[in-house]
Design an enzyme around this catalytic site. Sequence first.
Site, short mmCIF file in Angstrom:
data_model
loop_
_atom_site.label_atom_id
_atom_site.label_comp_id
_atom_site.label_asym_id
_atom_site.label_seq_id
_atom_site.Cartn_x
_atom_site.Cartn_y
_atom_site.Cartn_z
N ASP A 76 0.86 -1.19 0.00
CA ASP A 76 0.00 0.00 0.00
C ASP A 76 0.89 1.23 0.00
O ASP A 76 1.57 1.52 0.98
CB ASP A 76 -0.89 -0.03 1.23
CG ASP A 76 -1.80 1.19 1.35
OD1 ASP A 76 -1.70 2.11 0.51
OD2 ASP A 76 -2.61 1.22 2.30
N ILE A 77 0.89 1.96 -1.12
CA ILE A 77 1.79 3.11 -1.28
C ILE A 77 1.45 4.25 -0.34
O ILE A 77 2.27 5.14 -0.10
CB ILE A 77 1.78 3.60 -2.75
CG1 ILE A 77 2.99 4.50 -3.05
CG2 ILE A 77 0.48 4.31 -3.08
CD1 ILE A 77 4.30 3.81 -2.94
N ASN A 103 3.79 8.17 -9.83
CA ASN A 103 2.68 8.12 -10.77
C ASN A 103 1.37 7.67 -10.13
O ASN A 103 0.33 7.70 -10.77
CB ASN A 103 3.05 7.17 -11.93
CG ASN A 103 1.96 7.07 -12.98
OD1 ASN A 103 1.55 8.08 -13.54
ND2 ASN A 103 1.50 5.86 -13.23
N TYR A 172 -9.81 16.15 -6.46
CA TYR A 172 -8.70 15.61 -7.25
C TYR A 172 -7.86 16.75 -7.81
O TYR A 172 -6.63 16.74 -7.73
CB TYR A 172 -9.25 14.75 -8.38
CG TYR A 172 -8.23 14.18 -9.33
CD1 TYR A 172 -7.34 13.20 -8.91
CD2 TYR A 172 -8.17 14.60 -10.66
CE1 TYR A 172 -6.40 12.67 -9.79
CE2 TYR A 172 -7.24 14.07 -11.54
CZ TYR A 172 -6.36 13.10 -11.10
OH TYR A 172 -5.44 12.57 -11.97
N LYS A 176 -3.91 17.64 -6.95
CA LYS A 176 -2.89 17.73 -7.99
C LYS A 176 -2.28 19.13 -8.06
O LYS A 176 -1.09 19.28 -8.37
CB LYS A 176 -3.49 17.34 -9.34
CG LYS A 176 -3.82 15.85 -9.47
CD LYS A 176 -2.59 14.97 -9.38
CE LYS A 176 -2.89 13.53 -9.76
NZ LYS A 176 -1.70 12.66 -9.68
#
Length: 290
Positions: A76-77, A103, A172, A176
């Site tokens: 799990d990143i 990414n 989102y 970003k």
Amino acid sequence: MLRFSGKVAIVTGSFRTVHGIESSSNGIGRAIAILFAREGAKVTITGRNIKRLEETKQMIVKNGIPEEHVLEIVTDITSGEGQNELINLTIQTFGRLDILVNNAGTGFLDAEGKTGVDQNISDLDKSINLNTRSIVTLTQKAKKYLIEAKGEIVNVSSKAAGPQASPDFIYYGMAKAALDQFTRSAAIDLIRHGVRVNSVSPGLVRTGFGETIEMSDDAFEKMVQSMESNKAYIPCGKAGQPEDIANLIAFLADRKLSSYIIGQTIAIDGGSSLIMGMQAFDMMDVLKSQ
């Protein structure tokens, strides 16, 4: 000699599992991993979907790459333990880290279908955690090794970061946009140690993103075709391919080709970010109708 010979790269993210976490097992992440491996790098791929990670590994091997040049890490990143495992196993296996490609990322749909400012605040927390916080903390943990290698970081942002509004994916876009600022600031902080940081900002790309937002393949394809046919969306008339994004990331990770690019977020969107609303219409036709 291949341009990434002797280099080691970690590639995170591009396919969302049912848990909401992406891996380097499909779409852009897979294209990046394959390209880097073909160009001589040893590559760590990561995610929570064992089957898709193995598919990516086999695709790399089919390109004539030795299996020992690919490290699969199921984790799990967004967790500290998962990030520690990712960094530590990469160093234990390959002995160094030269390139970090952040990414991993996706949008989250409101469970009740709400958008804009009405979207559940828990979706903001999830979006920030995956799209921003995990990249900051993974960068912190990779910093030591990247400084030793005088390495490269390439973050993957999104056209949703602005400057135009993105109310359907408001959180989102916010996450970003924060990532873009992190790219700029981290670039200035780390270049004094010889580490370059840059970012790419894709527009519409044919990946598994439809699945990540729980859109059927048919519905996603219909949306893509509609956008391709309308110059107000994509002036060049076609959606990007994962390989298009991977090629730009490889360029930014190649110090011989891009050494003087530092802290930039480069749009790769077929011209979408250049369009104003008034450009969606043929002004001669508008004038004739008056």
